[in-house]
Design a protein around this motif. Structure first.
Motif, PDB file in Angstrom:
ATOM      1  N   GLU A 132       0.840  -1.268  -0.118  1.00  0.00           N
ATOM      2  CA  GLU A 132      -0.135  -0.063   0.107  1.00  0.00           C
ATOM      3  C   GLU A 132       0.973   1.096   0.150  1.00  0.00           C
ATOM      4  OE1 GLU A 132      -2.640   0.089   3.228  1.00  0.00           O
ATOM      5  OE2 GLU A 132      -3.878  -1.973   2.690  1.00  0.00           O
ATOM      6  N   GLN A 133       0.527   2.378  -0.730  1.00  0.00           N
ATOM      7  CA  GLN A 133       1.212   3.585  -0.926  1.00  0.00           C
ATOM      8  C   GLN A 133       0.399   4.580  -1.197  1.00  0.00           C
ATOM      9  OE1 GLN A 133       4.144   2.577  -3.878  1.00  0.00           O
ATOM     10  NE2 GLN A 133       2.535   2.899  -5.643  1.00  0.00           N
ATOM     11  N   ILE A 152      -5.456   4.155  -9.806  1.00  0.00           N
ATOM     12  CA  ILE A 152      -6.236   3.345  -8.456  1.00  0.00           C
ATOM     13  C   ILE A 152      -5.524   3.454  -7.345  1.00  0.00           C
ATOM     14  CG2 ILE A 152      -7.479   2.069 -10.486  1.00  0.00           C
ATOM     15  CD1 ILE A 152      -6.223  -0.219  -9.388  1.00  0.00           C
ATOM     16  N   ASP A 153      -6.273   3.099  -6.396  1.00  0.00           N
ATOM     17  CA  ASP A 153      -5.546   2.944  -5.023  1.00  0.00           C
ATOM     18  C   ASP A 153      -4.588   1.710  -4.975  1.00  0.00           C
ATOM     19  OD1 ASP A 153      -6.961   5.167  -4.114  1.00  0.00           O
ATOM     20  OD2 ASP A 153      -8.320   3.668  -2.998  1.00  0.00           O
ATOM     21  N   THR A 312       9.658  -0.870   3.135  1.00  0.00           N
ATOM     22  CA  THR A 312       9.025  -0.377   4.163  1.00  0.00           C
ATOM     23  C   THR A 312      10.224  -0.165   5.188  1.00  0.00           C
ATOM     24  OG1 THR A 312       7.005  -1.461   4.042  1.00  0.00           O
ATOM     25  CG2 THR A 312       7.660  -0.865   5.985  1.00  0.00           C
ATOM     26  N   ARG A 313      11.286  -1.058   5.513  1.00  0.00           N
ATOM     27  CA  ARG A 313      12.290  -0.934   6.516  1.00  0.00           C
ATOM     28  C   ARG A 313      13.127   0.292   5.764  1.00  0.00           C
ATOM     29  NH1 ARG A 313      12.088  -6.654   6.317  1.00  0.00           N
ATOM     30  NH2 ARG A 313      13.862  -6.689   4.882  1.00  0.00           N
ATOM     31  N   LEU A 314      13.534   0.355   4.518  1.00  0.00           N
ATOM     32  CA  LEU A 314      14.456   1.296   4.045  1.00  0.00           C
ATOM     33  C   LEU A 314      13.807   2.785   4.201  1.00  0.00           C
ATOM     34  CD1 LEU A 314      15.703  -0.430   0.792  1.00  0.00           C
ATOM     35  CD2 LEU A 314      17.084   0.101   2.770  1.00  0.00           C
ATOM     36  N   SER A 324       5.825   7.623   1.157  1.00  0.00           N
ATOM     37  CA  SER A 324       6.868   7.715   0.315  1.00  0.00           C
ATOM     38  C   SER A 324       6.585   6.796  -1.082  1.00  0.00           C
ATOM     39  CB  SER A 324       8.331   7.666   0.761  1.00  0.00           C
ATOM     40  OG  SER A 324       8.408   8.596   1.922  1.00  0.00           O
ATOM     41  N   SER A 325       6.713   7.149  -2.197  1.00  0.00           N
ATOM     42  CA  SER A 325       6.802   6.317  -3.280  1.00  0.00           C
ATOM     43  C   SER A 325       7.947   5.393  -3.431  1.00  0.00           C
ATOM     44  CB  SER A 325       6.647   7.136  -4.576  1.00  0.00           C
ATOM     45  OG  SER A 325       7.825   8.066  -4.819  1.00  0.00           O
TER      46      SER A 325
END
Length: 376
Positions: A132-133, A152-153, A312-314, A324-325
């Motif tokens: 998810e972003q 779209i989402d 995600t961790r980065l 963030s994208s």
């Protein structure tokens, strides 16, 4: 009188508790449909908004209550309808899915599993999960319906097919949230939440949902339930295999056990609870999940999961924030590790590793990248 009340106190309390539970169950029942993505559910997780808009545009939305009713509607329309199937629990068996195949002009599957893809969408296969972003997903394809929606989402599951749209990769060549066959008669939506009332108005969710489901005059909106499980696959009742005297014996044993518990419980006093925590090391959990992926030969799903977790961790280590994208994380990681952007982008969003050896090497390179970013 007080002595009798004291003797029957336990049974009176149990009877009052039972009455209270029954009363709450009766009062808690509601005639409203609260199933997820139900066209009659006005809650945030329902899909009444999409069904209402389709009806206002001349689409006859049929919501059958059973598999047999859905089958009858599809056969009555003579292949001139659209079938929307959302069965996250896998209630329908392979024979039922095969019987549905080909009865509608267009088949739209929301987050289908392996059995549904095998019987209804053989040209499309699962390709992991989509992180998810906030930035959403761009169409990145020439298909008419996704192109009209534009974006779209993000989130849900990823799929690959002859036509793949809304990919997670910025380069547009990876698995996406939308997959279809060449003629568009079979469509897979990887994010069922696009149809929900709470998210229908976001981005191009409504455009994609309404164009995908409204291509024919009749839409069969089928949400299977536990009652649709095939009889042959339902567990057999073991009591039918026992002699008739077993039921009275079980009842008598139940009465004896209850009397024994009352006798021993009054003699020994109340039970003392002692917490016994069970600790499972995270390494054992990770190893077990990895073996499941290996046994299922789900390399693509493992890669997508590792990439999503690494991104995600980065993002957390680089203090980029949850919105963030992927491109932003790639640029920041490349700068922190002192590597070229193309090398980091290939590692985080590139093609899937070919073979087990390449997968192991790729995972080691991904770990080295995270260590370099952490040490910077």
């Amino acid at each position: 009188m007080r002595t009798k009340l004291r003797a029957w106190r336990l049974w009176i309390i149990l009877a009052l508790v039972l009455c209270l539970v029954v009363l709450l169950a009766v009062l808690g029942q509601s005639g409203d449909d609260d199933a997820a993505l139900s066209p009659a559910n006005p809650a945030p997780a329902g899909a009444m908004a999409a069904a209402t808009i389709l009806g206002e545009h001349g689409v006859d939305v049929q919501a059958p209550d059973s598999y047999q009713e859905a089958l009858a509607i599809l056969e009555d329309r003579g292949g001139q309808s659209t079938l929307f199937l959302y069965d996250p629990n896998g209630f329908l068996g392979a024979d039922q899915l095969a019987e549905l195949n080909g009865l509608a002009r267009r088949q739209v599957l929301a987050e289908p599993g392996f059995a549904q893809l095998t019987e209804l969408a053989r040209e499309i296969r699962s390709a992991g999960v989509l992180p998810e972003q906030d930035a959403g997903l761009e169409a990145e394809c020439s298909a008419a319906d996704p192109s009209a929606a534009r974006s779209i989402d993000a989130g849900g599951l990823a799929y690959r097919g002859p036509v793949t749209c809304f990919p997670a990769s910025d380069r547009g060549n990876g698995p996406g949230s939308y997959a279809a066959n060449d003629d568009g008669s079979v469509i897979v939506l990887g994010n069922s939440g696009l149809l929900a009332n709470e998210s229908l108005a976001g981005r191009g969710n409504a455009a994609l949902a309404l164009r995908t489901l409204g291509s024919t005059q009749t839409l069969v909106w089928f949400l299977p339930t536990a009652s649709d499980i095939p009889q042959a696959e339902a567990p057999a009742d073991f009591r039918t295999l026992l002699p008739p005297w077993v039921d009275p014996l079980l009842l008598w044993l139940l009465v004896v056990a209850a009397l024994a518990m009352l006798w021993r419980g009054r003699r020994l006093g109340p039970l003392a609870a002692e917490p016994l925590p069970v600790v499972v090391r995270s390494a054992e959990t990770a190893e077990g999940r990895a073996r499941l992926y290996q046994n299922a030969r789900a390399t693509d799903r493992a890669v997508q999961t590792l990439r999503a977790a690494a991104l995600t961790r980065l993002a957390v280590r680089l203090r980029l924030g949850p919105g963030s994208s992927t491109d932003t994380v790639v640029r920041a990681a490349a700068a922190a590790a002192g590597r070229p952007k193309g090398e980091v982008e290939e590692l985080l969003t590139g093609a899937l590793p070919a073979g087990d050896a390449a997968f192991v090497q790729w995972s080691q390179d991904l770990q080295v990248l995270e260590e370099e970013v952490t040490a910077s």
